[in-house]
Design a protein around this motif. Structure first.
Motif, PDB file in Angstrom:
ATOM      1  N   GLN A  49       0.797  -1.038   0.049  1.00 35.13           N
ATOM      2  CA  GLN A  49      -0.090   0.057   0.064  1.00 35.13           C
ATOM      3  C   GLN A  49       1.014   1.309   0.046  1.00 35.13           C
ATOM      4  N   LYS A  52       2.140   1.727  -3.428  1.00 32.87           N
ATOM      5  CA  LYS A  52       1.152   2.064  -4.263  1.00 32.87           C
ATOM      6  C   LYS A  52       0.943   3.965  -4.161  1.00 32.87           C
ATOM      7  N   GLU A  53       0.938   4.134  -3.135  1.00 30.75           N
ATOM      8  CA  GLU A  53       0.584   5.325  -2.853  1.00 30.75           C
ATOM      9  C   GLU A  53       1.872   6.584  -3.076  1.00 30.75           C
ATOM     10  N   GLN A 346      -1.383   3.390   9.999  1.00 31.18           N
ATOM     11  CA  GLN A 346      -1.892   2.175   8.894  1.00 31.18           C
ATOM     12  C   GLN A 346      -1.225   1.073   9.326  1.00 31.18           C
ATOM     13  N   THR A 350      -2.764  -2.399  10.458  1.00 35.23           N
ATOM     14  CA  THR A 350      -2.551  -3.657   9.294  1.00 35.23           C
ATOM     15  C   THR A 350      -1.832  -4.622  10.092  1.00 35.23           C
TER      16      THR A 350
END
Length: 433
Positions: A49, A52-53, A346, A350
């Motif tokens: 993630q 990706k960001e 996050q 997670t």
């Protein structure tokens, strides 16, 4: 979250001369970067993630996240990749002992020399935590990602039955509590730990070192090729184990879930235990039938604050095998990840692993998380007090010897604490260079 247990590492030859692995100043494709995450699926999900960001904001950069192979161990796989010239630009899942091997082989970058290092430490509020990650050459090679401060659990529902409203704080108080426990419940024990009579190297983290770090105020155990431990703290630690054993308060035969079932009233608890408890022991509730505290301490430390403890902790490294351009590019990615507290939120959500931040328990960003997961709050509070493993390259041999020469003889009553400590110090000298 289950505890990761490391077996003996497969020691492969790491490229010692950097020229054999690729010069750190050579050119490389800094637009295509590989990052190895732990094989743990939640950690992979987090890093995917983040990549990706980051790529959405930096379309000229490609960050490929792959899980570290675990055949036979992640450490062996990293060593094999270094030897074969196929290492990633950076990886996580590095603890200080293995980091010592990598640093000794000149395989990793001193991160404190990377541009903006102090800015990252400030942005992530790591001023206290980072001090114990410095190597003997005064450089920091691993940036801690998470830190599990080992805490002691106490079965207050049982202790209340023998007159206690709070757990004991000092060694003598623990022994006195144990004697009262035996009077009312002859079949119960203060501590049930079969690992105390085994020389499995990593088990010393979860008994000797957790207690020693508290007794020594976190004094470095080995540094610069010498034993730099606080001798009195080490002997005090062994004396505490001796007293537990001699008073028959210590159970060293194998028992399943002794703390959870109430066979013992004290145990060192890592936060990974809670997932099992939710499924298997839902009746165990924080501040109801159990509480969490820092380790007990010698009697002369009864009024001490900010008690140190062992940290089950791992972090990030950058590999010298990558070109200078790649090192700088992956560092920019890591800085971006670590400089925003929302990313640490996050991470927490997670992985359930406590981010290595001094302010984890006080930063309002994380308040709702700990309100919903109160069992993790004490771990967050103790991150600044958590001491990572020794960072010498032959940590396995040293810790096996600590079991064979010191812990096991003391627990079995075949050596006094002072004799056992002297024996270990004598035997370990040949291992230090």
């Amino acid at each position: 979250m289950t505890k990761i247990l490391w077996g003996s590492l497969l020691l492969l030859v790491v490229c010692l001369p950097l020229a054999a692995c690729g010069e750190s100043g050579s050119t490389g494709d800094a637009k295509n970067l590989t990052f190895w995450s732990a094989a743990n699926p939640p950690q992979q999900a987090f890093w995917n993630q983040m990549a990706k960001e980051y790529m959405a904001q930096h379309p000229d950069i490609k960050v490929t996240v792959k899980a570290i192979p675990e055949n036979p161990t992640s450490e062996a796989s990293i060593q094999a990749a270094l030897a074969g010239g196929t290492a990633p630009a950076a990886s996580e899942n590095i603890f200080t002992g293995f980091g010592g091997q990598l640093q000794n082989s000149q395989a990793i970058v001193p991160l404190d020399q990377m541009p903006g290092w102090n800015d990252v430490i400030k942005a992530r509020h790591m001023d206290k935590t980072i001090t114990s990650w410095k190597f003997s050459d005064d450089h920091t090679y691993i940036l801690p990602m998470y830190s599990n401060a080992m805490l002691f659990g106490w079965r207050m529902d049982i202790l209340k039955q023998i007159g206690y409203t709070e757990p004991p704080r000092t060694y003598s108080q623990v022994i006195a509590m144990g004697q009262k426990l035996k009077q009312k419940f002859p079949d119960k024990f203060v501590w049930a730990r079969d690992a105390l009579v085994k020389d499995t190297w990593y088990e010393r983290w979860f008994d000797f070192f957790s207690i020693y770090d508290a007794a020594s105020n976190g004094q470095n155990f080995i540094s610069g090729g010498k034993v730099t431990a606080n001798d009195q703290a080490a002997v005090n630690t062994l004396s505490f184990l001796k007293d537990l054993s001699q008073n028959k308060l210590l159970l060293t035969q194998t028992e399943t879930d002794a703390f959870e079932t109430g066979l013992s009233v004290m145990d060192i608890i890592g936060p990974w235990r809670f997932a099992t408890w939710q499924q298997k022991y839902p009746n165990l509730k924080l501040n109801d039938n159990y509480v969490l505290t820092p380790p007990p301490v010698p009697d002369n430390m009864a009024n001490s604050q900010n008690i140190k403890t062992f940290a089950d902790a791992k972090g990030l490294v950058i590999y010298k095998q990558a070109s200078t351009e790649q090192q700088n590019a992956i560092w920019e990615f890591l800085k971006w990840v670590l400089s925003d507290p929302q990313h640490d939120l996050q991470w927490l959500q997670t992985t359930s692993l406590p981010s290595a931040r001094d302010d984890l328990s006080t930063n309002t960003t994380f308040k709702s998380y700990f309100t919903q997961n109160p069992q993790f709050s004490k771990y967050a509070e103790n991150i600044p007090n958590a001491i990572p493993p020794i960072n010498v390259s032959n940590y396995t041999d040293i810790q096996v010897s600590l079991g064979d020469q010191a812990v096991i003889p003391v627990v079995k009553g075949s050596a006094s604490p002072q004799q056992a400590w002297n024996s270990w110090k004598s035997s370990v000298q040949t291992m230090l260079k």
